[in-house]
Design a protein around this motif. Structure first.
Motif, short mmCIF file in Angstrom:
data_model
loop_
_atom_site.label_atom_id
_atom_site.label_comp_id
_atom_site.label_asym_id
_atom_site.label_seq_id
_atom_site.Cartn_x
_atom_site.Cartn_y
_atom_site.Cartn_z
N ASP A 1 0.84 -1.23 0.09
CA ASP A 1 -0.15 0.13 0.00
C ASP A 1 0.80 1.30 -0.06
OD1 ASP A 1 -3.01 0.72 1.64
OD2 ASP A 1 -1.49 2.23 0.96
N ALA A 2 0.68 2.28 -0.77
CA ALA A 2 1.23 3.49 -1.14
C ALA A 2 0.96 4.27 -0.11
CB ALA A 2 1.07 4.14 -2.18
N ASP B 1 -4.08 2.64 -5.07
CA ASP B 1 -2.83 2.74 -4.39
C ASP B 1 -2.59 1.41 -3.34
OD1 ASP B 1 -4.82 3.09 -2.24
OD2 ASP B 1 -3.28 4.32 -1.21
N LYS C 1 2.27 0.03 8.51
CA LYS C 1 2.29 1.55 8.38
C LYS C 1 2.16 2.37 9.81
CE LYS C 1 0.78 2.77 4.69
NZ LYS C 1 -0.11 2.82 3.39
MG LIG Z 1 -2.53 4.15 1.08
#
Ligand SMILES: [Mg+2]
Lengths: 126, 418
Positions: B8-9, B103, B153
């Motif tokens: 995931d960006a 994304d 993240k």
């Molecule tokens: Mg993202």
């Protein structure tokens, strides 16, 4: 545009009908569809002696490892710049095209970072 | 055992902007929704200033604290092309990649020995080639991969990767994370689960299947199996053929004149027909809608929609004719319209519907083809039906639009010479 490519003739069948190749696709020739390829416009003349003129379109590649002597696009203090990469000892520096600017070291501390290596130049005359 | 990954960006839209503008490095950047309405992507610097997802730009733009923020209109042609680049970098290293959203992509990592090295390399390559920072999580099911990604993240100490293939590792996180963190468990389910004392993911995984089913239905039960490590969701290759093609817009200012609305709607019909032709499809059903702002009811509120089944076509002029007729039926004078659109559905492959009784209109087809080619070469809608009009000053506001660096030659990145 018309859909006619030398094949669908109405009177005499085209002897070339099975050999239609279409016009040259420069995007393919320059491999611009590769995820690492980007076009970049040149603004400035310090690389004229190296054959790169203002308004030229550079084809740059972010996956290519730049070496001593490579032309690169780098970010220098918040600006994208075309420069020559050179190695002196263990340090890498960006050199200007006409020698008028002192070299800067490629280092995070000086906010200089290589973005991509130049792999080609496209120039439209007129 | 299958292994799924999710990459995931980070702040994807902002990262796309930064990729081409080094002046944005380390600065707070916010990308705004269509019409420059509200914040839809923020860099961590912008988050640190307290800017929330969905914050209305016109309410916060003058805030002194936010004077240093770079606000940008959304630049979808750029984001789409960067998403393509990310996808292609991944397919070089992983046999199967599913683009789940613009994304984030699911990865088939089954049968790979050194997962950690591969995932570190995925992040490095994506970052070097596309300049987009990402996080990668992986585990035995899609739901676990998604959770692993969120953990990667949230915790900088993991350096962007999180491995939940082992039951022990999952256990540790499950105990401390709220069920609300799980992909697919909606807010309403979370409330009910909390009310039944199911608070952590561990509680959810250990709960009786019948109870989970009673609270969150079959989907909830499937999520439970997935969290236990039994894969129920497979990797799909790409979105199945689209159910419909739409072109809808919010206007930059209210439209009150019927003529102006007609031009807008004809423009949408034109664009939608073009999309159909681009995918080799025809539409057999057309719907048109117009509406006023639900937030400005003092001007009166109205929303009209009408649809029609038609012989399958992708001919712009035919679509424009139907759209005009439908619009005439729903138009009510005296309102301030802020949104309109055209939906084409009942899609079928181009030409599949042709019958002997209704010979195909070859002339119209080649006219459409010629129009598409000219528009492709010379820019959007150089050629268009006269009904669209020329001065489209209702176009959405995009006052802070960046160049389309990778899709328009006139807008590519500029480099000075050192
Ligand atoms: Mg993202």
């Amino acid at each position: 545009m018309s859909g006619y490519a030398g094949d669908r003739t109405t009177g005499f069948a085209s002897p070339a009908a099975d050999d239609i190749e279409g016009p040259i696709d420069l995007s393919e020739a320059l491999d611009l569809r590769r995820p690492s390829r980007y076009p970049v416009r040149v603004s400035g003349a310090t690389f004229a002696a190296r054959g790169i003129l203002p308004d030229d379109v550079l084809v740059v590649d972010t996956s290519v490892t730049a070496v001593h002597g490579s032309l690169v696009v780098a970010s220098v203090a918040g600006r994208s710049m075309l420069a020559e990469l050179r190695k002196t000892g263990r340090r890498w520096h960006l050199h200007s095209g006409d020698g008028c600017r002192p070299p800067v070291e490629v280092a995070e501390s000086s906010d200089v970072e290589i973005w991509a290596a130049v792999t080609g130049v496209v120039r439209l005359v007129v | 055992m299958p292994v799924f990954g999710l990459i995931d960006a980070n702040s994807f839209y902002c990262s796309c902007q930064r990729a081409f503008d080094p002046a944005l490095k380390r600065r707070p950047v916010v990308v705004l929704s269509n019409n420059d309405g509200c914040a839809i992507a923020r860099t961590k610097e912008a988050k640190a200033l307290g800017i929330k997802m969905g914050d209305a730009w016109h309410l916060i733009r003058k805030d002194r604290k936010l004077a240093g923020v770079e606000w940008l209109s959304s630049n979808y042609p750029l984001y789409a092309d960067m998403s393509r680049r990310v996808f292609e970098v991944l397919t070089d290293l992983v046999p199967r990649v599913e683009p789940y959203s613009i994304d984030e992509m699911f990865l088939d990592l089954s049968g790979i020995n050194d997962l950690e090295s591969l995932c570190v390399k995925l992040r490095q390559d994506v970052s070097q080639i596309t300049k987009i920072p990402t996080c990668v999580g992986w585990g035995p099911t899609k739901t676990i991969a998604k959770l692993a990604n969120a953990i990667a993240k949230d915790r900088p100490e993991l350096e962007g990767v999180c491995d939940l293939t082992g039951a022990g590792a999952r256990e540790r996180y499950y105990r401390n994370l709220d069920v609300g963190e799980v992909w697919g468990i909606g807010r309403r389910s979370v409330e009910k689960l909390h009310a039944s004392n199911i608070r952590t993911i561990s509680h959810y995984v250990d709960a009786d299947e019948k109870l989970i089913r009673a609270i969150s239905g079959i989907l909830g039960e499937r999520i439970q199996s997935e969290l236990r490590g039994d894969s129920c969701l497979r990797l799909s290759d790409m979105a199945p053929q689209r159910q419909g093609v739409s072109c809808t817009r919010s206007f930059g200012r209210p439209i009150t004149e019927p003529e102006e609305m007609r031009e807008a709607v004809c423009g949408f019909a034109t664009r939608a027909a073009e999309k159909l032709r681009g995918e080799g499809l025809e539409g057999g059903h057309i719907a048109v809608f117009i509406q006023t702002s639900p937030h400005a009811r003092q001007w009166g509120w109205y929303s009209g929609q009408r649809a029609l089944s038609i012989p399958a076509t992708n001919d712009t002029l035919v679509m424009v004719r139907h759209a005009t007729r439908l619009l005439r039926e729903i138009w009510r004078p005296g309102y301030r319209y802020i949104k309109a659109g055209v939906h084409l559905t009942d899609l079928s492959p181009d030409g599949a519907q042709a019958s002997l009784l209704e010979p195909r209109n070859m002339a119209a087809e080649s006219a459409m083809r010629a129009m598409d080619e000219i528009n492709q070469r010379y820019g959007k809608q150089v050629l268009r039906p006269a009904s669209i009009g020329v001065n489209r000053n209702w176009s959405p506001r995009q006052n802070m639009l960046s160049p389309r660096y990778t899709t328009k030659l006139a807008e590519i990145m500029v480099a000075g010479t050192f």
